[in-house]
Write a protein that holds these residues in place. Structure first.
Motif, mmCIF file in Angstrom:
data_model
loop_
_atom_site.group_PDB
_atom_site.id
_atom_site.type_symbol
_atom_site.label_atom_id
_atom_site.label_comp_id
_atom_site.label_asym_id
_atom_site.label_seq_id
_atom_site.Cartn_x
_atom_site.Cartn_y
_atom_site.Cartn_z
ATOM 1 N N VAL A 40 2.907 -0.164 -5.279
ATOM 2 C CA VAL A 40 4.026 0.783 -5.374
ATOM 3 C C VAL A 40 4.614 0.831 -4.104
ATOM 4 C CG1 VAL A 40 5.076 3.009 -6.000
ATOM 5 C CG2 VAL A 40 3.172 2.071 -7.290
ATOM 6 N N THR A 41 5.836 0.399 -3.830
ATOM 7 C CA THR A 41 6.383 0.512 -2.395
ATOM 8 C C THR A 41 8.029 1.255 -2.583
ATOM 9 O OG1 THR A 41 5.536 -1.422 -1.967
ATOM 10 C CG2 THR A 41 7.215 -0.717 -0.319
ATOM 11 N N MET A 42 8.025 2.188 -1.638
ATOM 12 C CA MET A 42 9.295 3.172 -1.715
ATOM 13 C C MET A 42 9.763 3.200 -0.399
ATOM 14 S SD MET A 42 10.157 6.715 -3.188
ATOM 15 C CE MET A 42 11.748 7.560 -2.857
ATOM 16 N N LYS A 43 10.913 2.511 -0.159
ATOM 17 C CA LYS A 43 11.727 2.534 1.148
ATOM 18 C C LYS A 43 10.882 2.079 2.073
ATOM 19 C CE LYS A 43 12.729 6.893 1.361
ATOM 20 N NZ LYS A 43 13.219 8.333 1.466
ATOM 21 N N GLY A 44 9.966 0.834 1.720
ATOM 22 C CA GLY A 44 9.308 0.094 2.630
ATOM 23 C C GLY A 44 8.093 0.629 2.712
ATOM 24 N N GLN A 45 7.593 1.621 2.349
ATOM 25 C CA GLN A 45 6.236 2.243 2.433
ATOM 26 C C GLN A 45 5.352 2.254 1.313
ATOM 27 O OE1 GLN A 45 6.385 6.471 3.491
ATOM 28 N NE2 GLN A 45 4.185 6.793 3.538
ATOM 29 N N LYS A 46 4.106 1.853 1.484
ATOM 30 C CA LYS A 46 3.178 1.505 0.466
ATOM 31 C C LYS A 46 2.681 3.171 -0.025
ATOM 32 C CE LYS A 46 2.605 -2.663 -0.444
ATOM 33 N NZ LYS A 46 1.471 -3.466 -0.013
ATOM 34 N N LEU A 47 2.568 3.300 -1.391
ATOM 35 C CA LEU A 47 2.379 4.541 -1.800
ATOM 36 C C LEU A 47 0.937 4.666 -2.509
ATOM 37 C CD1 LEU A 47 5.530 6.010 -3.493
ATOM 38 C CD2 LEU A 47 4.949 6.148 -1.304
ATOM 39 N N GLY A 48 0.367 5.670 -2.814
ATOM 40 C CA GLY A 48 -0.740 5.730 -3.485
ATOM 41 C C GLY A 48 -1.464 6.979 -3.710
ATOM 42 N N THR A 49 -0.903 8.314 -3.100
ATOM 43 C CA THR A 49 -1.332 9.363 -3.151
ATOM 44 C C THR A 49 -0.118 10.219 -3.518
ATOM 45 O OG1 THR A 49 -0.862 10.018 -0.903
ATOM 46 C CG2 THR A 49 -3.179 9.198 -1.426
ATOM 47 N N VAL A 50 -0.378 11.377 -3.908
ATOM 48 C CA VAL A 50 0.662 12.474 -4.252
ATOM 49 C C VAL A 50 1.368 12.893 -2.950
ATOM 50 C CG1 VAL A 50 1.215 14.763 -5.126
ATOM 51 C CG2 VAL A 50 -0.223 13.269 -6.395
ATOM 52 N N LYS A 51 0.500 13.136 -1.752
ATOM 53 C CA LYS A 51 1.229 13.424 -0.570
ATOM 54 C C LYS A 51 2.188 12.575 -0.292
ATOM 55 C CE LYS A 51 0.116 15.272 4.029
ATOM 56 N NZ LYS A 51 -0.771 15.359 5.179
ATOM 57 N N LYS A 52 1.948 11.146 -0.010
ATOM 58 C CA LYS A 52 2.676 10.064 0.247
ATOM 59 C C LYS A 52 3.825 9.906 -0.751
ATOM 60 C CE LYS A 52 -0.447 6.808 2.478
ATOM 61 N NZ LYS A 52 -0.902 5.309 2.573
ATOM 62 N N ALA A 53 3.777 10.049 -1.893
ATOM 63 C CA ALA A 53 5.008 10.006 -2.590
ATOM 64 C C ALA A 53 6.033 11.233 -2.427
ATOM 65 C CB ALA A 53 4.646 10.207 -4.153
ATOM 66 N N ILE A 54 5.469 12.292 -2.283
ATOM 67 C CA ILE A 54 6.459 13.312 -1.907
ATOM 68 C C ILE A 54 6.913 13.231 -0.734
ATOM 69 C CG2 ILE A 54 6.630 15.904 -1.581
ATOM 70 C CD1 ILE A 54 4.362 16.342 -3.483
ATOM 71 N N THR A 55 6.481 12.847 0.409
ATOM 72 C CA THR A 55 6.811 12.819 1.743
ATOM 73 C C THR A 55 7.650 11.447 1.742
ATOM 74 O OG1 THR A 55 4.952 11.578 2.449
ATOM 75 C CG2 THR A 55 4.978 13.991 3.024
ATOM 76 N N SER A 56 7.681 10.470 0.960
ATOM 77 C CA SER A 56 8.693 9.524 0.924
ATOM 78 C C SER A 56 9.819 9.538 0.356
ATOM 79 C CB SER A 56 8.001 8.270 0.386
ATOM 80 O OG SER A 56 7.591 8.322 -1.081
ATOM 81 N N GLY A 57 9.917 10.944 -0.480
ATOM 82 C CA GLY A 57 11.255 11.138 -1.164
ATOM 83 C C GLY A 57 11.055 11.036 -2.779
ATOM 84 N N MET A 58 10.025 11.165 -3.393
ATOM 85 C CA MET A 58 9.715 10.991 -4.782
ATOM 86 C C MET A 58 9.350 12.438 -5.308
ATOM 87 S SD MET A 58 7.002 8.740 -7.023
ATOM 88 C CE MET A 58 7.537 7.097 -6.155
ATOM 89 N N ALA A 59 9.788 12.669 -6.516
ATOM 90 C CA ALA A 59 9.513 13.950 -6.943
ATOM 91 C C ALA A 59 9.215 13.671 -8.579
ATOM 92 C CB ALA A 59 10.852 14.780 -7.056
#
Length: 508
Positions: A316-335
């Motif tokens: 799962v990649t958001m704005k070029g950043q690989k995600l995998g944890t809730v903290k990464k999802a929130i800091t990358s701009g996902m809700a």
């Protein structure tokens, strides 16, 4: 002489601190009638029925049952009289079996010993009479939501109920399960049982009910035969205004952004026994719909995107950043607005303010541990006003508000962080048509400002009305992806049951 009405509710008034919940409300229920009780969230429907069921006391007014005065001081009084309520949030005991739940609190006995065989036999007899195929020895936790609904109805019949209240009984079940429920309700009608049916769904009201009573802001607007009122007129009675097109999709962008930009990319995402090789992209400024029947894996995919579950394979990649944890999802701009607001979306015994600030505490803290209460109040007041949350003030407990306003609190919680991508799992489940229209407007404002939305929905008109593209899933597999203009309800359902172009799907 027997009264024409099994139930007469006359001029009921009920006040809670600072709120008049019901003001002069009346309802007449005939024997063998399916009677819809409708209105916006907060109109007083559930309050009225809870008075009837002995959960709340009334302040003024009169209730007649079989022509004689009746007032339930506690739920058991209503049950003994022949009034049972099937709640929206089912009150079954998960660790107990079906037959134990059916007779909970009124177990059959032989002398001083519980008559297990008798309860088992009677439960099977009741279920057979309604065409319900469930093993009475099964534990409730092993049943689907729809099957639990059937158990709750069986329990009502076991109490020899003449009046059965059903509060949003289809809010968490599939279309096929709805048809089975309707079949059972019609059998109850044929047995001369009377049903009070609370629902926000127009198609259900028109296909099932004989009479409709409309409440608005705690007042009676009118009672009319279902055949004598058009859907448009009924909506107008409910909300007090015209809602000509609830699915709002404006053409003008409110911010300059690149609509071709891929905000989120999901590749070969897999969790064994849940979903397999799921691929899709979300572009900036679009609503991507997700459709599938219960068990398709939609929610499990979203949980994994957000980091609540760990993938076995894929990325799962958001704005070029690989995600995998809730903290990464929130800091990358996902809700993530979850499916069940009361279990995982809200703290019902906390205030509106505390719920709003819950996800982004770092925004209102100083020196890493001190809360800036002035800033918290300012932000919460701003979001209460922006989302038009109906509450006395920011300190009102979330659990005291209507379903539509609770849903707005969950949305406000994530608005506080100004996310780029909002996952909305069944965003309008259990809320009225007016509240739905307001949420659709908020969604439209978001995407026109360059935000993106993934919307899971089981309501095909909503999905087709609001989405730009739709992904369809069946038993853990993505079976199709379409521009909305390519779809109709029949095609959606064909792919949702695995009968689309590809036919069968294999694990890779």
């Amino acid at each position: 002489m027997m009264s024409e009405y099994v139930l007469e509710i006359k001029n009921i008034r009920k006040e809670f601190p600072g709120v008049v919940a019901l003001d002069g409300v009346s309802l007449l229920l005939k024997r063998g009638e399916i009677h819809a009780l409708v209105g916006e969230n907060g109109a007083g429907k559930s309050t009225l029925m809870k008075i009837l069921a002995g959960i709340y006391s009334l302040d003024q007014g009169e209730i007649l049952f079989d022509g004689k005065p009746f007032r339930a001081k506690r739920p058991v009084d209503a049950l003994e009289k022949g009034i049972a309520m099937v709640h929206q949030e089912l009150d079954l005991i998960p660790e107990m079996t079906v037959e134990e739940n059916v007779f909970a609190g009124r177990e059959k006995t032989k002398g001083a010993v519980v008559d297990k065989r008798g309860m088992l036999s009677r439960t099977k007899e009741l279920m057979d009479s309604l065409g319900i195929d469930i093993n009475p020895r099964t534990k409730i936790k092993e049943l689907s939501t729809a099957q639990q609904q059937m158990v709750a109805i069986t329990r009502a019949i076991a109490f020899d109920a003449e009046v059965i209240i059903m509060d949003e009984p289809t809010s968490a079940i599939t279309d096929r399960e709805v048809e089975k429920l309707f079949e059972i309700i019609r059998k109850l009608k044929a047995q001369n049982k009377s049903i009070v049916y609370i629902s926000h769904k127009m198609d259900e009201i028109y296909s099932l009910t004989d009479q409709i009573t409309v409440l608005r802001d705690g007042k009676l607007i009118g009672s009319i035969a279902t055949a004598d009122v058009t859907p448009d007129k009924l909506i107008n009675m409910m909300v007090g205004r015209e809602l000509n097109n609830v699915y709002v999709k404006s053409a003008e962008k409110t911010a300059d952004f690149d609509e071709s930009e891929v905000l989120l990319r999901v590749e070969h995402l897999t969790r064994e026994n849940e979903f397999y090789n799921v691929d899709f992209e979300v572009r900036r400024g679009e609503i991507l719909g997700f459709f599938g029947l219960m068990g398709a894996g939609r929610t499990e995919v979203m949980d994994t995107l957000f980091g609540l579950r760990k993938a076995d394979k894929g990325s799962v990649t958001m704005k070029g950043q690989k995600l995998g944890t809730v903290k990464k999802a929130i800091t990358s701009g996902m809700a993530y607005i979850t499916e069940d607001r009361k279990i995982s979306g809200l703290n019902l015994i906390a205030s509106v303010k505390d719920n709003i600030s819950l996800a982004y505490m770092d925004m209102i803290t100083r020196a890493k541990c001190l809360i800036d209460f002035k800033k918290e109040k300012k932000i919460s007041d701003s979001l209460i006003e922006k989302l038009r949350i109906k509450c006395t003030n920011r300190d009102t407990l979330a659990g005291t508000l209507s379903g539509g306003n609770q849903q707005k609190i969950v949305i406000a919680k994530w608005f506080m962080g100004d996310p780029d991508l909002l996952i909305m799992d069944e965003p309008t489940r259990g809320i009225d048509i007016g509240a739905k229209a307001e949420i659709y407007k908020l969604m439209d404002l978001l995407v026109k400002s360059g935000k993106s939305i993934i919307m899971i929905s089981s309501e095909t008109p909503e999905l087709l009305g609001m989405s730009d593209r739709v992904v369809v899933m069946h038993e853990g597999h993505k079976t199709g992806e379409f521009e909305c203009g390519e779809l109709d309800q029949d095609k959606l359902m064909a792919y949702a049951i695995g009968e689309g172009d590809k036919g069968e799907y294999r694990h890779e």
